[in-house]
Scaffold this active site. Structure first.
Site, PDB file in Angstrom:
ATOM      1  CG  ASP A 146      -2.264  -1.284   1.171  1.00 43.41           C
ATOM      2  OD1 ASP A 146      -2.525  -1.384  -0.052  1.00 43.41           O
ATOM      3  OD2 ASP A 146      -2.420  -1.495   1.984  1.00 43.41           O
TER       4      ASP A 146
ATOM      5  CE1 TYR B 299      -9.100  -4.739   6.711  1.00 46.95           C
ATOM      6  CE2 TYR B 299      -8.818  -5.458   4.718  1.00 46.95           C
ATOM      7  CZ  TYR B 299      -9.526  -5.661   5.811  1.00 46.95           C
ATOM      8  OH  TYR B 299      -9.266  -7.332   6.263  1.00 46.95           O
TER       9      TYR B 299
END
Length: 664
Positions: free
Chosen positions: A311, A395
């Site tokens: 990420d 998320y």
């Protein structure tokens, strides 16, 4: 929103600022102006990353000690031009308005990240692809019925992907514009695409799973149900204001001093963390950040085996930092810090309230009632909380750094948001549940996965001459020196070089890692030190031969230690997109530098292994992962003895008066 208009005609250096200060909007404008004057810049050139190129630590410390001329103010810039194939890594000087370094990103070690605008292009092209629309049609769907999510592809050595920037795409059905698509995965179908050319390399239609029908709209009042009654307001107030003071990004709180920074790749960064002890400002951590995180999924299915996302390195997750809201994200007497980053056009973008800082009560600091003297003493603990939240697709991640009055530093990752879903295959012919995912709603699966965070901890415990010792609790057998079998001790093993620095935690031995000065001692002669306390949890679960194990080598151990090198900033390497592996930690430790009495960087992996439960749907309650750094013989005695007793009223803190908190 844009902070400023582009300043491509400006050639003047920016005003002098602190060498570690986050890049400002004015500086980003100046950076764009420098880059736009280079011969290979075109109208289609895009900025994949712009960040502060921090001065070498020795140069910074020399400047700090001498107060001489400021180090050259520099920025690192990644440029991508789909029309020309330009993919370049540059360093520009804001002090001299010039390019000081430039190197092509040839893809052999990884490529530049995929831009938001490129993802949109892939979705448009896919909607026009005959094989894709045919696969949707067989499921009674059209491109208009689904949202397509282009995802990092990893690198599996496929010949037709060699030298290309690749994404892999999954589809989710949306019943209406406000419908959360994660509830309706169109499973068994995926697409591989070349981002640079827009070519669809492959459509994989391996199985027609039924699309789960039940909605997951957690923000729908009908889904939420009647509001819970009986909860009274909690109000946190500091009538005299907060105890910290702030000058720009410099913070002073209790005995702590530090700088707070923001980087679009790493998010929140702490610099120059020191503790003032008996009037002396003692360094503890030169720089702390989350340098990388990987989310590897454990479903081996033909259209999911490739799921693993970096990420920070692949997605540049600081771009998605939330603007925090008082009363919702932060409670109390709050100080906010804005974040600024360069968008794909090199224009500065402001994130208001990107970082939140506040104090909070933390229960008892220390307490004792002595049966012999009658002394009764208690003190309240508090901590300084510095945090930010970022949203990466499904998320949401919060990263919280805590500073405590006793010298402890703690870092905590908080995880919430929505599970990445699949169709649930159902039980097999033997009635066994699917081995690689949980069913969280009728027909809706949530694959098993991990969230592994790579903290880069550039520690300087009483200076830059340190050693890391591995400390284990040791059981001792019955012997002449232990005749009753009650004895136990500890083993202390120095980590002497980089190639032997890969270590795993062991809760059965209470394993910790001590970062000790090789020059400073406390009054009893012990080396001053801090101890890294890990949370005992699995490292990367993938097989050692897997692609993700090579690409996320940092996550195969809980700890690596390297000698400081300003070029070694990211645990998985500089360029993570489509990287073949071997970058980052394997490269950093290859020289096997000695580590005793050196300037050291600790790379600590912590995180969660997630077997989803039904309570995680349709939105996941907060989960947590953390580690702490605690002083160990760093002080001469308890450093919180001088914390004053709490100001309390009648019937508080012991019964009849405030004096009960401080009575002897």
């Amino acid at each position: 929103m844009s902070l400023t208009e582009p300043a491509s005609t400006s050639m003047r250096p920016v005003a002098s600022v602190h060498p570690l200060a986050s890049l400002s909007g004015t500086e980003i404008d100046a950076i764009r102006g420098i880059v736009e004057r280079t011969p290979d810049f075109t109208e289609s050139t895009r900025f994949a990353y712009v960040g502060l190129e921090e001065p070498v630590k020795a140069d910074y410390l020399a400047w700090e000690a001498s107060g001489g001329p400021l180090p050259d103010r520099q920025a690192r810039v990644w440029l991508l031009d789909p029309s020309t194939g330009l993919s370049v890594d540059r360093v520009v000087s804001l002090s001299s308005s010039s390019v000081v370094k430039s190197a092509a990103v040839d893809g052999s070690k990884g490529r530049l990240p995929v831009l938001d605008s490129e993802q949109g292009k892939i979705m448009t092209i896919l909607a026009e692809n005959a094989a894709w629309t045919k696969a949707l049609s067989s499921r009674n769907l059209t491109p208009a019925d689904v949202t397509v999510i282009p995802l990092p592809a990893g690198n599996f050595g496929y010949e037709d992907e060699d030298g290309k920037r690749i994404v892999r795409c999954l589809a989710f059905k949306q019943d209406h514009p406000k419908d959360h698509p994660w509830a309706h995965p169109v499973d068994g179908l995926s697409a591989y695409a070349d981002v640079d050319t827009g070519a669809i390399l492959k459509i994989l239609d391996v199985h027609e799973f039924a699309v789960p029908a039940e909605g997951g709209n957690y923000d729908d009042p009908e889904v939420q149900g009647p509001p819970l009654e009986g909860l009274k307001p909690i109000k946190i107030t500091q009538p005299d204001g907060a105890s910290f003071s702030v000058d720009g990004e410099h913070v002073t709180w209790a005995n702590w001093k530090l700088r707070i920074g923001f980087d679009v790749r790493e998010g929140l960064v702490l610099h120059q963390v020191s503790f003032t002890d008996k009037g002396v400002q003692r360094p503890v951590m030169y720089r702390g950040s989350i340098s990388e995180m990987v989310v590897p999924y454990g479903d081996p299915g033909p259209n999911r085996f490739w799921q693993n996302y970096f990420d920070a390195g692949e997605i540049i997750y600081g771009r998605f930092t939330n603007s925090l809201t008082l009363g919702c994200d932060c409670v109390g007497e709050i100080k906010y810090f804005d974040g600024v980053f360069a968008d794909e056009s090199g224009v500065p973008r402001l994130i208001p309230n990107a970082i939140c800082m506040h104090e909070e009560d933390y229960g008892s600091l220390w307490k004792h009632t002595d049966p012999f003297t009658g002394a009764h003493e208690v003190r309240r603990a508090r901590r300084l909380v510095i945090s930010f939240f970022t949203n990466v697709g499904n998320y949401d991640y919060g990263f919280f750094w805590y500073l405590y009055l006793d010298g402890t530093i703690e870092c905590e990752a908080k995880l919430t948001g929505i599970l990445f879903t699949s169709a649930y295959p159902g039980d097999d012919e033997n009635g066994e549940k699917y081995a690689f995912a949980s069913e969280v709603a009728p027909g809706l699966g949530a694959p098993y996965h991990q969230h592994l965070f790579g903290a880069r901890l550039d520690l300087s415990v009483d200076g830059t001459a340190n050693v890391v010792n591995e400390i284990d609790a040791v059981r001792l057998p019955v012997s002449p020196t232990n005749p009753h079998g009650n004895a136990f001790t500890k083993s202390v093993t120095p980590i002497v070089s980089e190639q032997v620095s890969g270590r795993t935690s062991d809760g059965s031995k209470g394993r910790v890692w001590q970062i000790a000065s090789t020059e400073a001692t406390n009054r009893l002669g012990y080396p001053t030190s801090y101890v890294l306390h890990p949370t005992d949890s699995p490292t990367l679960m993938a097989d050692a031969s897997s692609s993700v194990s090579s690409r996320a080598a940092f996550a195969t151990k809980h700890l690596f230690v390297t000698e400081y090198d300003p070029a070694e900033r990211y645990a998985a390497g500089d360029f993570v997109t489509n990287s073949p592996g071997g970058q980052g930690i394997p490269d950093f430790i290859s020289g096997d530098a000695p580590l005793v009495g050196k300037d050291l960087v600790l790379w600590h992996t912590f995180g969660l292994t997630h077997f989803p439960r039904v309570e995680d749907w349709p939105i996941m309650p907060m989960d947590y992962a953390k580690f702490s750094l605690r002083p160990y013989n760093f002080f001469d005695k308890n450093p919180t003895l001088n914390v004053p007793p709490p100001a309390v009223g009648q019937d508080d803190c012991g019964g009849d008066s405030a004096a009960n908190c401080h009575k002897s």
